[in-house]
Design an enzyme around this catalytic site. Structure first.
Site, short mmCIF file in Angstrom:
data_model
loop_
_atom_site.label_atom_id
_atom_site.label_comp_id
_atom_site.label_asym_id
_atom_site.label_seq_id
_atom_site.Cartn_x
_atom_site.Cartn_y
_atom_site.Cartn_z
CG ASP A 101 -2.07 0.96 1.10
OD1 ASP A 101 -2.10 1.71 0.11
OD2 ASP A 101 -2.95 0.95 1.98
CG ASP B 82 -3.07 3.64 -3.52
OD1 ASP B 82 -4.03 2.99 -3.94
OD2 ASP B 82 -3.12 4.35 -2.49
CD GLU B 83 -5.27 -1.56 -0.98
OE1 GLU B 83 -5.54 -2.30 -0.04
OE2 GLU B 83 -5.98 -0.59 -1.33
#
Length: 474
Positions: free
Chosen positions: A11, A105-106
């Site tokens: 993350d 983003d993960e």
């Protein structure tokens, strides 16, 4: 469940805001809030400096401004964020063929499938190498969680924030989860959490002690049984490299309620075109067209129409949402509109090009029916802010003469805070603010050792033009 912590969850830390701070030296170490800047905008991401004031994602922008009046408020730059995300996903792909992106983003990574880890020591080494590589490639930091299941790996990455790594040994899951709030488990949102609280269950250990039968009675067979297994620390979901998209949608929230029926139809047509553009970019077509309308009193209506076959034709989608709009009462005002396409396929029926005209002339298409919301992609929340999707230099025809075939009238250039610009003399910079016919620009680049100089220009200065994002590294 695995015997070794070979499932990794990455993350990125405050991704949008961190990217803006890295690109703009003058904002490093200062509170930054990214999101829609209109009266009804919402926060997409807040930097850790802004979070100290209580600002968080999904908060109304007006509330954020009251909590942190001196923060920098910027519109999102999704093309920029996506380019960084692609660099990160490429690094993850070097670790394993099984990478499951959840957003820009993960992502989850199956380290075992990539042959880079089979025990705690090798998993930790892979995670630490990944963090170093991400920093060297993007200039940004990410937090890594390692565990024997996806659920625990995600919890571990949350504990690792910011810029850390946490490894949870398989076999310790129940001890870890027991004292935590029920909200830590996937699928337990505010409503379910409140329902469980009223039943006297506030921690994960409360769920485990209540037993499966009690949870099924409270929440239903599927949800109750799943929650009981998670409360025991069990999660056997695999890392899935390819996840099929179920729908594509876009929506906009308007700063002022729309009352004019013609304007509402224009906005719906515009959203339909944007939705089809995203649909085509994903290589899909769809059968079910969905219209979402949030009215002045916050009541939200969704209407859907299922076509005879899948389409990616903008004319067909515009005609369908137009028919759906006719069945919605908008007299009190509309604050949000959305258009979605679901029932996705990877082909298109050619005869649907004629469907829009046939439906309009005969009225024989399927009538409006209650439908579910179309899903939102990673840009959905920010698109709801209204200004978030605007171009850097938004040129508007003030008189509208061109639309009528006459000469173009005077234009007004709008420069949104945070956007990239380039000046013929001073080079690359970004917009700090604009108003009263002026625009203020700070001239600096990601590699600058110190904050750049600020200069002010007329909004129509011919030497000032839209710029491209500069790479954060190199």
């Amino acid at each position: 469940m695995r015997a070794a912590p070979t499932i990794l969850h990455l993350d990125m830390d405050a991704f949008f805001a961190a990217a803006e701070q890295a690109a703009k030296p003058s904002l490093r170490g200062k509170p930054v809030v990214v999101g829609g800047l209109g009266p009804r905008g919402v926060v997409a991401t807040a930097s850790y400096e802004a979070r100290r004031f209580g600002v968080h994602s999904a908060m109304p922008m007006g509330q954020a401004r009251r909590l942190a009046p001196n923060a920098a408020y910027l519109v999102p730059r999704f093309a920029f964020y996506r380019s960084i995300s692609e660099q990160v996903m490429e690094l993850l792909g070097r670790l394993s063929p099984l990478v499951e992106p959840l957003s820009l983003d993960e992502a989850f990574v199956d380290l075992e499938a990539g042959g880079v880890a089979d025990d705690s020591a090798s998993a930790r080494a892979a995670g630490e190498r990944l963090r170093v590589d991400i920093l060297a490639t993007t200039g940004l930091t990410g937090s890594v969680g390692l565990a024997g299941s996806k659920m625990i790996a995600k919890i571990a990455s949350e504990e690792a924030k910011p810029n850390g790594l946490v490894l949870i040994e398989p076999g310790t899951e129940r001890d870890l989860l027991g004292p935590r709030s029920v909200r830590i488990l996937p699928g337990v949102g505010p409503a379910t959490g409140e329902h469980l609280r009223r039943a006297g269950m506030t921690t994960v250990s409360d769920l485990a002690e209540a037993g499966e039968d009690e949870l099924v009675r409270l929440l239903g067979r599927a949800h109750g049984a799943s929650l009981y297994r998670m409360a025991q620390g069990y999660d056997d979901r695999p890392v899935v490299a390819e996840r099929d998209a179920k729908s594509v949608s876009v929506e906009d929230t308007f700063d002022v309620d729309l009352h004019d029926r013609v304007r509402i139809r224009v906005e719906v047509d515009r959203l339909a075109d944007r939705c089809v553009g995203r649909l085509r970019a994903s290589g899909h077509s769809g059968r079910t067209i969905v219209l979402k309308v949030r009215r002045y009193d916050f009541s939200t209506l969704t209407r859907s129409e299922t076509l005879r076959g899948p389409t990616d034709d903008p004319g067909v989608v515009r005609e369908a949402v137009g028919r759906l709009l006719e069945a919605v009462d908008t007299t009190g005002g509309v604050r949000l509109l959305g258009v979605g396409v679901s029932g996705l396929a990877d082909y298109t029926q050619e005869d649907l090009f004629a469907q829009a005209g046939a439906g309009a002339s005969s009225g024989s298409g399927e009538g409006p029916a209650g439908g579910s919301d179309a899903g939102e992609g990673e840009e959905g929340a920010a698109a709801a802010s209204g200004a978030a999707g605007a171009p850097v230099a938004d040129v508007r025809d003030v008189r509208g003469a061109e639309a009528e075939g006459g000469p173009a009238g005077p234009v007004e250039r709008h420069w949104a805070p945070g956007r990239d610009v380039r000046h013929a003399v001073y080079g690359a910079g970004w917009v700090q603010g604009s108003g009263v016919g002026r625009v203020t620009v700070r001239f600096e680049e990601p590699g600058s050792a110190a904050p750049g100089r600020v200069r002010t220009f007329a909004v129509d200065d011919p030497d000032l033009e839209e710029g491209e994002p500069l790479p954060l590294v190199g």
